[in-house]
Write a protein that holds these residues in place. Structure first.
Motif, PDB file in Angstrom:
ATOM      1  N   SER A   5      72.060 -19.544  86.459  1.00 42.85           N
ATOM      2  CA  SER A   5      71.246 -20.315  87.406  1.00 42.85           C
ATOM      3  C   SER A   5      70.817 -21.595  86.716  1.00 42.85           C
ATOM      4  N   LEU A   6      70.925 -22.680  87.417  1.00 42.06           N
ATOM      5  CA  LEU A   6      70.484 -23.956  86.849  1.00 42.06           C
ATOM      6  C   LEU A   6      69.848 -24.790  87.943  1.00 42.06           C
ATOM      7  N   ARG A  11      67.289 -28.890  92.759  1.00 43.04           N
ATOM      8  CA  ARG A  11      67.908 -27.827  93.573  1.00 43.04           C
ATOM      9  C   ARG A  11      68.353 -26.667  92.703  1.00 43.04           C
ATOM     10  N   HIS A  12      68.054 -25.457  93.119  1.00 45.82           N
ATOM     11  CA  HIS A  12      68.468 -24.261  92.372  1.00 45.82           C
ATOM     12  C   HIS A  12      69.912 -23.942  92.735  1.00 45.82           C
ATOM     13  N   ILE A  13      70.729 -23.796  91.714  1.00 43.34           N
ATOM     14  CA  ILE A  13      72.174 -23.612  91.932  1.00 43.34           C
ATOM     15  C   ILE A  13      72.667 -22.453  91.079  1.00 43.34           C
ATOM     16  N   THR A  14      73.604 -21.710  91.633  1.00 42.72           N
ATOM     17  CA  THR A  14      74.222 -20.632  90.859  1.00 42.72           C
ATOM     18  C   THR A  14      75.673 -21.030  90.585  1.00 42.72           C
ATOM     19  N   ALA A  15      76.108 -20.783  89.364  1.00 41.05           N
ATOM     20  CA  ALA A  15      77.503 -21.125  89.016  1.00 41.05           C
ATOM     21  C   ALA A  15      78.022 -20.081  88.029  1.00 41.05           C
ATOM     22  N   GLU A  17      79.197 -19.031  84.403  1.00 44.41           N
ATOM     23  CA  GLU A  17      78.935 -19.502  83.044  1.00 44.41           C
ATOM     24  C   GLU A  17      80.180 -20.227  82.511  1.00 44.41           C
ATOM     25  N   GLY A  18      79.971 -21.366  81.917  1.00 45.86           N
ATOM     26  CA  GLY A  18      81.103 -22.098  81.343  1.00 45.86           C
ATOM     27  C   GLY A  18      81.759 -23.070  82.311  1.00 45.86           C
ATOM     28  N   ASP A  19      81.335 -23.056  83.589  1.00 48.17           N
ATOM     29  CA  ASP A  19      81.896 -24.031  84.537  1.00 48.17           C
ATOM     30  C   ASP A  19      81.475 -25.442  84.134  1.00 48.17           C
ATOM     31  N   ASN A  20      82.262 -26.386  84.562  1.00 44.84           N
ATOM     32  CA  ASN A  20      82.003 -27.782  84.225  1.00 44.84           C
ATOM     33  C   ASN A  20      80.873 -28.349  85.104  1.00 44.84           C
ATOM     34  N   LEU A  21      79.928 -29.019  84.470  1.00 43.74           N
ATOM     35  CA  LEU A  21      78.748 -29.508  85.190  1.00 43.74           C
ATOM     36  C   LEU A  21      79.108 -30.487  86.315  1.00 43.74           C
ATOM     37  N   LEU A  22      80.048 -31.386  86.055  1.00 39.63           N
ATOM     38  CA  LEU A  22      80.401 -32.366  87.091  1.00 39.63           C
ATOM     39  C   LEU A  22      80.893 -31.659  88.352  1.00 39.63           C
ATOM     40  N   TRP A  23      81.796 -30.690  88.175  1.00 44.31           N
ATOM     41  CA  TRP A  23      82.376 -30.040  89.358  1.00 44.31           C
ATOM     42  C   TRP A  23      81.372 -29.129  90.043  1.00 44.31           C
ATOM     43  N   VAL A  24      80.474 -28.530  89.255  1.00 49.32           N
ATOM     44  CA  VAL A  24      79.427 -27.702  89.866  1.00 49.32           C
ATOM     45  C   VAL A  24      78.562 -28.589  90.772  1.00 49.32           C
ATOM     46  N   ALA A  25      78.175 -29.756  90.255  1.00 51.11           N
ATOM     47  CA  ALA A  25      77.346 -30.665  91.057  1.00 51.11           C
ATOM     48  C   ALA A  25      78.100 -31.100  92.320  1.00 51.11           C
ATOM     49  N   LEU A  26      79.324 -31.563  92.140  1.00 49.30           N
ATOM     50  CA  LEU A  26      80.095 -32.058  93.291  1.00 49.30           C
ATOM     51  C   LEU A  26      80.334 -30.941  94.315  1.00 49.30           C
ATOM     52  N   ASP A  27      80.670 -29.754  93.825  1.00 52.97           N
ATOM     53  CA  ASP A  27      80.931 -28.633  94.744  1.00 52.97           C
ATOM     54  C   ASP A  27      79.677 -28.243  95.528  1.00 52.97           C
ATOM     55  N   ASN A  28      78.511 -28.613  94.988  1.00 51.97           N
ATOM     56  CA  ASN A  28      77.259 -28.294  95.681  1.00 51.97           C
ATOM     57  C   ASN A  28      76.702 -29.507  96.428  1.00 51.97           C
ATOM     58  N   GLY A  29      77.543 -30.489  96.631  1.00 52.08           N
ATOM     59  CA  GLY A  29      77.154 -31.648  97.432  1.00 52.08           C
ATOM     60  C   GLY A  29      76.239 -32.625  96.708  1.00 52.08           C
ATOM     61  N   ILE A  30      76.191 -32.552  95.385  1.00 48.87           N
ATOM     62  CA  ILE A  30      75.379 -33.513  94.617  1.00 48.87           C
ATOM     63  C   ILE A  30      76.340 -34.496  93.966  1.00 48.87           C
ATOM     64  N   SER A  70      74.869 -23.892  81.774  1.00 57.20           N
ATOM     65  CA  SER A  70      74.330 -22.700  81.107  1.00 57.20           C
ATOM     66  C   SER A  70      73.064 -22.267  81.842  1.00 57.20           C
ATOM     67  N   ASN A  71      72.664 -21.059  81.579  1.00 58.03           N
ATOM     68  CA  ASN A  71      71.514 -20.510  82.295  1.00 58.03           C
ATOM     69  C   ASN A  71      70.246 -21.293  81.958  1.00 58.03           C
ATOM     70  N   GLY A  72      69.477 -21.634  82.995  1.00 57.19           N
ATOM     71  CA  GLY A  72      68.207 -22.325  82.791  1.00 57.19           C
ATOM     72  C   GLY A  72      68.331 -23.833  82.595  1.00 57.19           C
TER      73      GLY A  72
END
Ligand code: SF4
Ligand code: SF4
Ligand code: FES
Length: 222
Positions: A5-6, A11-15, A17-30, A70-72
């Motif tokens: 969780s980050l 915004r609280h997002i679940t991904a 572990e080890g996923d790339n931050l850029l794609w996590v943000a983009l995939d969540n509409g950020i 990463s978590n947190g």
């Protein structure tokens, strides 16, 4: 795989572990400005320097495309120092760009326009002097047109072309003269290009445009 969780921009997002931050943000509409990242590339090129964000507990802004979640983790994509770096990088990049949206087949789907809109800045800053090379347009390929004056040297097409095992496109020269070109600067149509035309799909600007896009713009009123 473990989930983490980050927080990104509050915004609280679940991904995973080890996923790339850029794609996590983009995939969540950020949206985070980016030009050189390719989701399939496990080794980010980190060439454009436009994806800076700030992460709580980290002293300096960092590039989202090279960071794993990463978590947190607490991420601020609009923090002051990161934003300043991004704006400055974008300004510099656009100083060498042949800006002509009214006649460009990429207009309205161009990543540069999107970034300028996101940052709330003009595409061309009046603060910096134009620094352009005026290179010839390569019209030799049956499927697309290459205009190096609109290239931002993101390297996406080069990575893709090499990764597909074709290897027609590459970088030449350094510094201000750096350019995407072919072996010995041959016209693309005279190389071993297998005409997959995948490169035009990854180009974020109007540098690589299919003939259809190019011609459609030429027919439409400016
Ligand atoms: S590449 Fe983008 S910013 Fe450049 S002229 Fe074309 S639409 Fe405009
Ligand atoms: S031609 Fe397009 S994809 Fe290739 S480096 Fe230039 S801007 Fe990037
Ligand atoms: S997308 Fe991160 S440096 Fe280009």
């Amino acid at each position: 795989m473990k989930t983490v969780s980050l927080i990104i921009d509050g915004r609280h997002i679940t991904a995973r572990e080890g996923d790339n931050l850029l794609w996590v943000a983009l995939d969540n509409g950020i949206y985070i400005p980016n030009l050189c990242a390719i989701q399939d590339n496990p080794e980010p090129m980190a060439a454009c320097r436009l994806c800076f964000v700030e992460v709580a507990g980290r002293e300096r802004p960092l590039t989202a495309c090279t960071e794993t979640v990463s978590n947190g983790m607490e991420v601020d994509t609009k923090a002051k120092h990161a934003s300043r770096l991004v704006r400055h990088g974008f300004e510099l990049l656009m100083a060498s760009h042949a800006l002509d949206c009214a006649h460009c087949g990429k207009s309205r789907s161009c990543e540069l326009q999107r970034i300028a809109h996101h940052l709330g800045v003009k595409l061309k800053s009046r603060r910096l002097k134009e620094l352009r090379q005026e290179l010839p347009i390569d019209n030799s390929h049956p499927g697309f047109v290459y205009d190096p004056n609109k290239c931002v040297l993101c390297g996406r097409c080069v990575w893709l072309c090499q990764n597909l095992g074709v290897g027609v496109l590459g970088f030449a020269h350094r510094g201000f003269k750096r350019v995407v070109t072919t072996f010995e600067g041959k016209p693309i149509g005279d190389t071993g290009c297998d005409q997959c035309t995948e490169c035009i799909n990854v180009c974020p600007t109007g540098a690589l445009l299919s003939r259809d896009e190019k011609e459609a713009k030429a027919r439409s009123p400016a």
